[in-house]
Design an enzyme around this catalytic site. Structure first.
Site, PDB file in Angstrom:
ATOM      1  N   PRO A  23      62.813 -30.108 -82.113  1.00 46.45           N
ATOM      2  CA  PRO A  23      62.597 -29.808 -80.715  1.00 46.45           C
ATOM      3  C   PRO A  23      63.090 -30.973 -79.893  1.00 46.45           C
ATOM      4  O   PRO A  23      62.632 -32.101 -79.952  1.00 46.45           O
ATOM      5  CB  PRO A  23      61.014 -29.825 -80.537  1.00 46.45           C
ATOM      6  CG  PRO A  23      60.506 -30.019 -82.042  1.00 46.45           C
ATOM      7  CD  PRO A  23      61.580 -30.605 -83.119  1.00 46.45           C
ATOM      8  N   GLU A  24      63.703 -30.572 -79.029  1.00 44.37           N
ATOM      9  CA  GLU A  24      64.398 -31.655 -77.927  1.00 44.37           C
ATOM     10  C   GLU A  24      63.466 -31.586 -76.713  1.00 44.37           C
ATOM     11  O   GLU A  24      62.471 -30.598 -76.560  1.00 44.37           O
ATOM     12  CB  GLU A  24      65.807 -31.336 -77.685  1.00 44.37           C
ATOM     13  CG  GLU A  24      66.678 -31.603 -78.799  1.00 44.37           C
ATOM     14  CD  GLU A  24      67.843 -32.010 -78.449  1.00 44.37           C
ATOM     15  OE1 GLU A  24      67.901 -32.999 -77.515  1.00 44.37           O
ATOM     16  OE2 GLU A  24      68.909 -32.187 -79.238  1.00 44.37           O
TER      17      GLU A  24
END
Ligand SMILES: [Zn+2]
Length: 286
Positions: free
Chosen positions: A2-3
């Site tokens: 996840p960014e």
């Protein structure tokens, strides 16, 4: 992995669901890796705490906790330093999702997934579960936690420019340096550089003020667009059976090696900078 936009989306989704709820009890699994703070500290901090809010800091989810009715005398606070100003009945549950971590809001009779490492039972009757098959995620307790670098969506232009001034590393590496900006990952760095028309290998120090201004605007634009897209898939991600992930920002260069540039039809190139894939258009980016 996840960014920033995904973490922002998850934090907003959690905030909407669990703010105001109270953690009644905590169960922790036996695997040591997910626990960055000791199990006893996590349990004692979380139990009987009210969830005052949930927000993103860098790529971390910060759950603000408040122990109602246990405010201590100011004399017991540590003297000096920033921490001294944080009232002692406030603390933070800090979650880093790592590669595969998820925070699920579940009903008690939802089957407990394999690789569940923590369950916080809430007074509303629901459970907040941390699931992470690959165990790169981390749970910890903090007070006044802040990310090491500047927040890309809040940093002012002048500070942004000063972060990169005099740096002899490629601009791509500087964008990924979490001590400068917190939370800009590989995909969004490539997409920002494309929109700013700057080659990833350019030395950061060689960028003009105007180029840095374009980059500043591009980073914010790309992250905001991705967050806006993510908002529509919140429920898929934080629900107990949500494995569908996020609607993706349509990538203009990332992962498009060998395909034509969407602006000029030149073939998109891929190079490796500091071990990370970088994608760019040799004509649009200078
Ligand atoms: Zn192009």
């Amino acid at each position: 992995m996840p960014e920033l936009p995904e973490v922002e989306t998850i934090a907003r989704g959690l905030a909407a669901r669990i703010t105001g709820d109270v953690i009644e009890s905590v169960w922790l699994g036996t695997k040591p890796e997910p626990l960055k703070s000791s199990a006893s500290e996590i349990v004692s901090t979380l139990e009987s705490s009210r969830i005052a809010g949930v927000r993103r800091v860098g790529k971390h989810i910060v759950i603000d906790l408040q122990k109602d009715g246990v405010a201590r005398a100011p004399a017991q606070r540590p003297k000096g330093g920033a921490k001294g100003s944080v009232p002692s009945n406030f603390s933070q549950w800090i979650v880093h999702l790592g590669m595969t971590g998820r925070m699920l809001v579940c009903k008690p009779d939802d089957p407990v997934e394999k690789h569940t490492h923590a369950i916080a039972t809430l007074t509303s009757g629901r459970e907040l579960r941390f699931v992470d098959p690959r165990r790169f995620g981390r749970l910890s307790i903090g007070h006044g936690f802040h990310a090491p670098g500047s927040e890309p969506l809040e940093v002012e232009l002048q500070l942004f420019v000063s972060l990169f001034r005099g740096r002899k590393t490629p601009i791509k590496s500087a964008l990924l340096n979490q001590k400068l900006l917190s939370g800009v990952g590989n995909i969004y760095a490539d997409e920002s550089l494309f929109r700013a028309r700057i080659r990833p290998r350019r030395q950061a120090a060689s960028l003009t003020k105007e180029e840095l201004r374009r980059l500043y605007l591009s980073v914010q634009e790309v992250l905001k667009e991705a967050i806006a897209l993510g908002g529509s898939s919140i429920s898929d991600y934080v629900d107990s059976n949500g494995e569908e992930g996020f609607f993706q920002l349509q990538h203009r260069v990332y992962g498009r090696e060998g395909e034509p540039c969407l602006i000029c039809r030149t073939t998109i190139k891929r190079i490796v900078i500091a071990g990370r894939s970088s994608h760019y258009c040799p004509k649009c980016q200078r």
